[in-house]
Design a protein around this motif. Structure first.
Motif, PDB file in Angstrom:
ATOM      1  N   GLY A   1      55.528  46.313   0.164  1.00  0.00           N
ATOM      2  CA  GLY A   1      56.968  46.428   0.020  1.00  0.00           C
ATOM      3  C   GLY A   1      57.622  45.200  -0.592  1.00  0.00           C
TER       4      GLY A   1
ATOM      5  N   ARG B   1      60.304  43.446   4.541  1.00  0.00           N
ATOM      6  CA  ARG B   1      59.823  44.197   3.380  1.00  0.00           C
ATOM      7  C   ARG B   1      60.107  45.691   3.531  1.00  0.00           C
ATOM      8  N   THR B   2      60.438  46.320   2.431  1.00  0.00           N
ATOM      9  CA  THR B   2      60.786  47.741   2.449  1.00  0.00           C
ATOM     10  C   THR B   2      59.566  48.596   2.779  1.00  0.00           C
TER      11      THR B   2
ATOM     12  N   ASN C   1      58.339  51.618   1.431  1.00  0.00           N
ATOM     13  CA  ASN C   1      58.545  52.478   0.264  1.00  0.00           C
ATOM     14  C   ASN C   1      57.481  53.573   0.239  1.00  0.00           C
TER      15      ASN C   1
ATOM     16  N   ASN D   1      62.307  56.679   2.825  1.00  0.00           N
ATOM     17  CA  ASN D   1      61.982  55.251   2.780  1.00  0.00           C
ATOM     18  C   ASN D   1      62.806  54.536   3.851  1.00  0.00           C
TER      19      ASN D   1
ATOM     20  N   GLU E   1      64.367  50.588   5.120  1.00  0.00           N
ATOM     21  CA  GLU E   1      64.656  49.236   4.679  1.00  0.00           C
ATOM     22  C   GLU E   1      65.259  48.426   5.819  1.00  0.00           C
ATOM     23  N   TRP E   2      65.107  47.110   5.716  1.00  0.00           N
ATOM     24  CA  TRP E   2      65.639  46.204   6.727  1.00  0.00           C
ATOM     25  C   TRP E   2      67.152  46.086   6.550  1.00  0.00           C
TER      26      TRP E   2
ATOM     27  N   TYR F   1      65.064  48.030  11.101  1.00  0.00           N
ATOM     28  CA  TYR F   1      64.808  48.939   9.987  1.00  0.00           C
ATOM     29  C   TYR F   1      65.599  50.226  10.182  1.00  0.00           C
TER      30      TYR F   1
ATOM     31  N   VAL G   1      66.617  54.931   4.594  1.00  0.00           N
ATOM     32  CA  VAL G   1      67.516  54.881   3.442  1.00  0.00           C
ATOM     33  C   VAL G   1      68.384  56.127   3.409  1.00  0.00           C
TER      34      VAL G   1
END
Length: 266
Positions: free
Chosen positions: A96, A103-104, A106, A178, A180-181, A188, A191
């Motif tokens: 990510g 880190r994402t 993904n 997905n 994300e932070w 987290y 999305v």
């Protein structure tokens, strides 16, 4: 970590030792001597904090993954399935973008780690069901999945558990966003809130074990209720087999032998 073999089985903390039960075993470990405030603020534990944050993200996205397959997951999974799924998510985080610890996740751009994922390593889907077929097909809108299995001989294409007289093939599909932070909540987040952690499953008619099926088997999962699907959401399609026993004209689901794998990701 050590095993507690005493006839006295404890749970909790005593004299600096923590007694607990995991996977049917009684275990004991030393109580951590690091206080929570130091863990949160001491620069020496920066890497630990980063790992903990990403592990929490892997656990959260893994939960959404499991929720794609309601009901059937209890039949086809090994006991530690949540940990194994989180482990795959953790590997995806390693690819990510962003700072360590943020880190994402993904999933859309990292489809491969879940392709071929078996929910029970002791019951691999390809070892239980050997009939030739193409992978499930995902349509362009990613809201319909189709699995077509040509006619096959159940006598040599199905490894049945003891007592099984029939089986059903199943196609399960679901969405995971997905992740994300989000600094504002220090956690987290998906999305896309929808669709995320949702899915559907379609079963074939019951098929008797012994001889040819007699026709092709076509299974379709309709997910159009969730359309349109965001580009930041992955679609997982899983193939499964569930076994039954016919008793006095009624089908009863067996307690063993069922299995499932992720066949394709879109």
């Amino acid at each position: 970590m050590a095993k507690n073999n005493s006839f006295i089985q404890l749970e909790g903390t005593l004299d600096g030792l923590t007694f607990y039960r995991s996977n049917g075993e009684n275990l004991v470990k030393k109580k951590s001597q690091v206080n929570r405030n130091r863990m949160r603020n001491d620069p020496a534990y920066q890497r630990t904090r980063e790992n903990n944050q990403e592990f929490a993200g892997a656990t959260q996205s893994g939960k959404a993954f499991r929720e794609c397959f309601p009901n059937i997951i209890r039949l086809v999974s090994e006991p530690n399935i949540s940990g194994k799924i989180a482990g795959v998510m953790r590997r995806i985080i390693n690819n990510g973008a962003g700072l360590r610890g943020q880190r994402t996740i993904n999933l859309v751009d990292n489809r491969e780690p879940f392709v071929g994922f078996n929910f029970n390593k002791a019951k691999m889907f390809d070892s239980q069901f050997m009939a030739a077929s193409a992978l499930p097909a995902i349509n362009a809108n990613r809201d319909t999945v189709t699995w077509s299995i040509p006619d096959f001989n159940t006598s040599n294409a199905v490894k049945k558990p003891e007592g099984a007289t029939h089986f059903k093939l199943a196609l399960a599909a679901g969405y995971v966003s997905n992740y994300e932070w989000v600094s504002a909540v220090h956690a987290y987040e998906p999305v896309e809130d929808t669709p995320n952690g949702v899915g559907s499953i379609t079963y074939s008619d019951a098929i008797e074990i012994g001889g040819m099926v007699g026709s092709a088997t076509d299974i379709v999962v309709d997910l159009t209720a969730y359309a349109p699907i965001p580009v930041t959401t992955a679609l997982y399609a899983a193939t499964a087999i569930v076994f039954y026993q016919m008793v006095n004209g009624e089908l009863y689901e067996l307690a063993q032998g069922h299995c499932m794998k992720i066949a394709t990701v879109g």
